[in-house]
Design an enzyme around this catalytic site. Structure first.
Site, PDB file in Angstrom:
ATOM      1  N   ASP A  33      -7.322  24.698 -14.277  1.00 47.30           N
ATOM      2  CA  ASP A  33      -8.339  23.734 -13.855  1.00 47.30           C
ATOM      3  C   ASP A  33      -9.684  24.249 -14.355  1.00 47.30           C
ATOM      4  O   ASP A  33      -9.881  25.458 -14.443  1.00 47.30           O
ATOM      5  CB  ASP A  33      -8.341  23.624 -12.325  1.00 47.30           C
ATOM      6  CG  ASP A  33      -8.963  22.325 -11.820  1.00 47.30           C
ATOM      7  OD1 ASP A  33     -10.183  22.146 -12.039  1.00 47.30           O
ATOM      8  OD2 ASP A  33      -8.250  21.519 -11.212  1.00 47.30           O
ATOM      9  N   LEU A 159       5.012  12.714  -2.613  1.00 45.99           N
ATOM     10  CA  LEU A 159       4.750  13.647  -1.518  1.00 45.99           C
ATOM     11  C   LEU A 159       3.974  12.965  -0.400  1.00 45.99           C
ATOM     12  O   LEU A 159       3.088  12.163  -0.658  1.00 45.99           O
ATOM     13  CB  LEU A 159       3.928  14.837  -2.026  1.00 45.99           C
ATOM     14  CG  LEU A 159       4.492  15.623  -3.212  1.00 45.99           C
ATOM     15  CD1 LEU A 159       3.545  16.747  -3.589  1.00 45.99           C
ATOM     16  CD2 LEU A 159       5.868  16.155  -2.877  1.00 45.99           C
ATOM     17  N   PHE A 222       4.723  -0.917  -1.060  1.00 40.11           N
ATOM     18  CA  PHE A 222       5.665  -1.318  -0.007  1.00 40.11           C
ATOM     19  C   PHE A 222       5.361  -0.582   1.301  1.00 40.11           C
ATOM     20  O   PHE A 222       5.425  -1.164   2.387  1.00 40.11           O
ATOM     21  CB  PHE A 222       7.110  -1.020  -0.435  1.00 40.11           C
ATOM     22  CG  PHE A 222       7.730  -2.103  -1.285  1.00 40.11           C
ATOM     23  CD1 PHE A 222       7.094  -2.551  -2.437  1.00 40.11           C
ATOM     24  CD2 PHE A 222       8.951  -2.658  -0.949  1.00 40.11           C
ATOM     25  CE1 PHE A 222       7.658  -3.552  -3.232  1.00 40.11           C
ATOM     26  CE2 PHE A 222       9.524  -3.656  -1.729  1.00 40.11           C
ATOM     27  CZ  PHE A 222       8.882  -4.106  -2.870  1.00 40.11           C
ATOM     28  N   CYS A 272      -3.731   7.524  -2.213  1.00 39.16           N
ATOM     29  CA  CYS A 272      -2.942   6.649  -3.092  1.00 39.16           C
ATOM     30  C   CYS A 272      -2.877   5.179  -2.705  1.00 39.16           C
ATOM     31  O   CYS A 272      -2.956   4.320  -3.567  1.00 39.16           O
ATOM     32  CB  CYS A 272      -1.513   7.177  -3.195  1.00 39.16           C
ATOM     33  SG  CYS A 272      -1.370   8.605  -4.264  1.00 39.16           S
ATOM     34  N   GLN A 274      -4.555   2.584  -1.221  1.00 46.77           N
ATOM     35  CA  GLN A 274      -5.489   1.554  -1.663  1.00 46.77           C
ATOM     36  C   GLN A 274      -5.628   1.545  -3.174  1.00 46.77           C
ATOM     37  O   GLN A 274      -5.604   0.494  -3.811  1.00 46.77           O
ATOM     38  CB  GLN A 274      -6.865   1.748  -1.012  1.00 46.77           C
ATOM     39  CG  GLN A 274      -7.894   0.763  -1.554  1.00 46.77           C
ATOM     40  CD  GLN A 274      -9.072   0.565  -0.631  1.00 46.77           C
ATOM     41  OE1 GLN A 274      -8.905   0.254   0.538  1.00 46.77           O
ATOM     42  NE2 GLN A 274     -10.260   0.735  -1.157  1.00 46.77           N
ATOM     43  N   ARG A 342      -9.510  11.692   2.030  1.00 46.05           N
ATOM     44  CA  ARG A 342      -9.672  10.633   1.025  1.00 46.05           C
ATOM     45  C   ARG A 342      -9.243   9.279   1.594  1.00 46.05           C
ATOM     46  O   ARG A 342      -8.136   9.127   2.080  1.00 46.05           O
ATOM     47  CB  ARG A 342      -8.863  10.990  -0.235  1.00 46.05           C
ATOM     48  CG  ARG A 342      -9.440  12.212  -0.945  1.00 46.05           C
ATOM     49  CD  ARG A 342      -8.628  12.640  -2.146  1.00 46.05           C
ATOM     50  NE  ARG A 342      -7.330  13.164  -1.773  1.00 46.05           N
ATOM     51  CZ  ARG A 342      -6.429  13.577  -2.666  1.00 46.05           C
ATOM     52  NH1 ARG A 342      -6.698  13.522  -3.963  1.00 46.05           N
ATOM     53  NH2 ARG A 342      -5.267  14.055  -2.263  1.00 46.05           N
TER      54      ARG A 342
END
Length: 480
Positions: A33, A159, A222, A272, A274, A342
């Site tokens: 990173d 995950l 879903f 994830c 939205q 988040r």
């Protein structure tokens, strides 16, 4: 010795690579990173993310076959398999703003891989990406390849935060998508060989590239849809006197439906749901499917409605104003057992209360004051950009204090809102809390974690999402 390199040391890259290193001692795994502070944290005793069981896995492998480094180019050039787990934020401007994924970081990663590679490589999409990203990445790599061959695979992560290590140890499925060519199938087999060292063969699914990419978006859509469905029902339960927990239990016993993701709450959050639904909406629109796009938009609209409904209930219950009243916020993370904030519903709830000039006192066992202040002062999609591109010192929101104790948060408060389902909130001494609060004392349970009847016996006025309303609340209907 097979060498794996993962670009991106975040919530997905770090834990996934740590588990691969643990389960495959013959593979050398490097996580790289450009953020020096993040890599330093991975190399310290204080890991940059909180995830139950993660520190144990890292401690077993770090320095043996698991390495964290800022020397991105060295490790990428030496690797046989390169996982790319960089941010794919929602675009904030230009074509597709507010819906489409921004592939800036993905593209720069692909160009860097092409630049530094001296041998053939398998490049694996690990971050959630829009359908057809692999095609774009493939073009960048092949046009800059200098004779080196690249195979692109899609290997989306499934995950759940708070249980990520267990999810990695015993996944429901590992999904690998690749090209339907001999080279593509060979690459799929190479990645399959890594996972098959601990995952049963029947749980490793292989598909074409596009199916793998779309499967990730579909799965999240879903799941989010189930939460919005039960949250829509919770509003109807309150209006009719039904109990949403009884309704969802009844629905969940139907074997065709099942009980998971049917807990009513103040709304879903996380990195994830939205983002992936907005992405799905954009893809539908681009493919001339406006009705399908509109269908998925509703999942997000109900989520936004649930948060604003909660804020309205708080304000209307407290004589239609929370101006200069102290409101305690218990829980800021988007779910228990993670420090991740988040898209947490707490952000919108807090901002809604601040909009009515409330004074907030916030307690969360895993979220720092710096993170809370940052979240409350940040623009909508900025959280998904790398840390070094975010504001370094958040502007302090003056009417917010962050404390490290639930009793301190609730002292002299007019009301308290439970926004994360941390287990400790079930066992607090609510008599002590009541004694130290202003009267009438209100509890707004956004996660249905407290025993409302017991709290009413103590003297609280209680609002639990989707439960029959307290007589007080019936007299003060929530403004839509």
């Amino acid at each position: 010795m097979v060498k794996i390199c993962c670009i991106g040391a975040g919530y997905v890259g770090g834990p996934t690579m740590a588990v691969i290193a643990l389960k495959c001692p013959s593979i050398e795994v490097a996580v790289v990173d450009i953020s020096k502070s993040r890599i330093a944290a991975w190399n310290s005793d204080q890991l940059p993310i909180y995830e139950p069981g993660l520190d144990g896995v890292v401690n077993q492998c770090r320095g043996k076959n698991l390495f964290f480094s800022t020397d991105v180019e060295k490790h990428v050039s030496e690797a046989d398999i390169v996982f790319v787990s960089v941010n794919t934020p929602t675009k904030t401007q230009g074509l597709g703003a507010g819906k489409a994924a921004d592939l800036t970081y993905w593209e720069s990663a692909a160009r860097m891989i092409a630049d530094v590679s001296k041998s053939d490589k398998i490049v694996v999409e690990k971050s959630t990406v829009p359908v057809k990203t692999a095609e774009a990445i493939e073009k960048i790599l092949t046009h800059n390849s200098k004779g080196i061959k690249f195979q692109i695979l899609s290997n989306p992560e499934f995950l759940a935060e708070g249980t990520a290590i267990q999810d990695l140890f015993k996944p429901d499925r590992v999904l690998i998508g690749g090209r339907e060519t001999p080279e593509g199938q060979k690459a799929i087999q190479a990645l399959k060989d890594v996972y098959s060292q601990w995952v049963p063969e029947e749980r490793i699914l292989t598909t074409n590239l596009w199916s793998a990419e779309l499967s990730k978006l579909a799965a999240n859509a879903f799941l989010a849809q189930r939460i919005s469905s039960v949250n829509a029902m919770s509003a109807l339960c309150e209006a009719t006197g039904a109990n949403v927990q009884q309704v969802s239990y009844s629905v969940g016993t139907d074997s065709r439906i099942g009980p998971k993701f049917l807990n009513a709450s103040v709304g879903f959050g996380g990195s994830c749901f939205q983002k992936d639904i907005l992405n799905l909406v954009y893809i539908c629109e681009c493919n001339g499917l406006p009705e399908v796009a509109e269908y998925w938009k509703q999942v997000i609209k109900i989520n936004d409605y649930q948060k604003s409904r909660f804020v309205n209930r708080v304000v209307s219950s407290m004589f239609n104003t929370v101006s200069n009243k102290k409101i305690a916020i218990l829980g800021f993370a988007f779910k228990k057992d993670t420090g991740d904030t988040r898209e947490t519903p707490a952000i919108d709830v807090c901002q809604g209360l601040l909009g009515d000039k409330a004074n907030l006192s916030i307690y969360d066992p895993q979220v720092t004051e710096d993170q809370i202040q940052r979240d409350l002062s940040m623009n909508k999609f900025d959280w998904d950009h790398p840390i070094h591109l975010q504001p370094t010192s958040p502007t302090t929101v003056k009417k917010v204090s962050v404390v490290w104790d639930a009793y301190e948060a609730t002292k002299d408060a007019h009301g308290l809102c439970i926004l994360t389902e941390w287990d400790e909130f079930k066992t607090l001494d609510y008599q002590k809390i009541f004694d130290n609060m202003q009267k009438p004392a209100f509890v707004f349970d956004g996660r249905n974690v407290v025993d409302a009847d017991k709290l009413r016996e103590i003297g609280f006025i209680v609002y639990s999402i989707g439960k029959p309303l307290d007589p007080w609340l019936k007299d003060m209907p929530a403004v839509a």
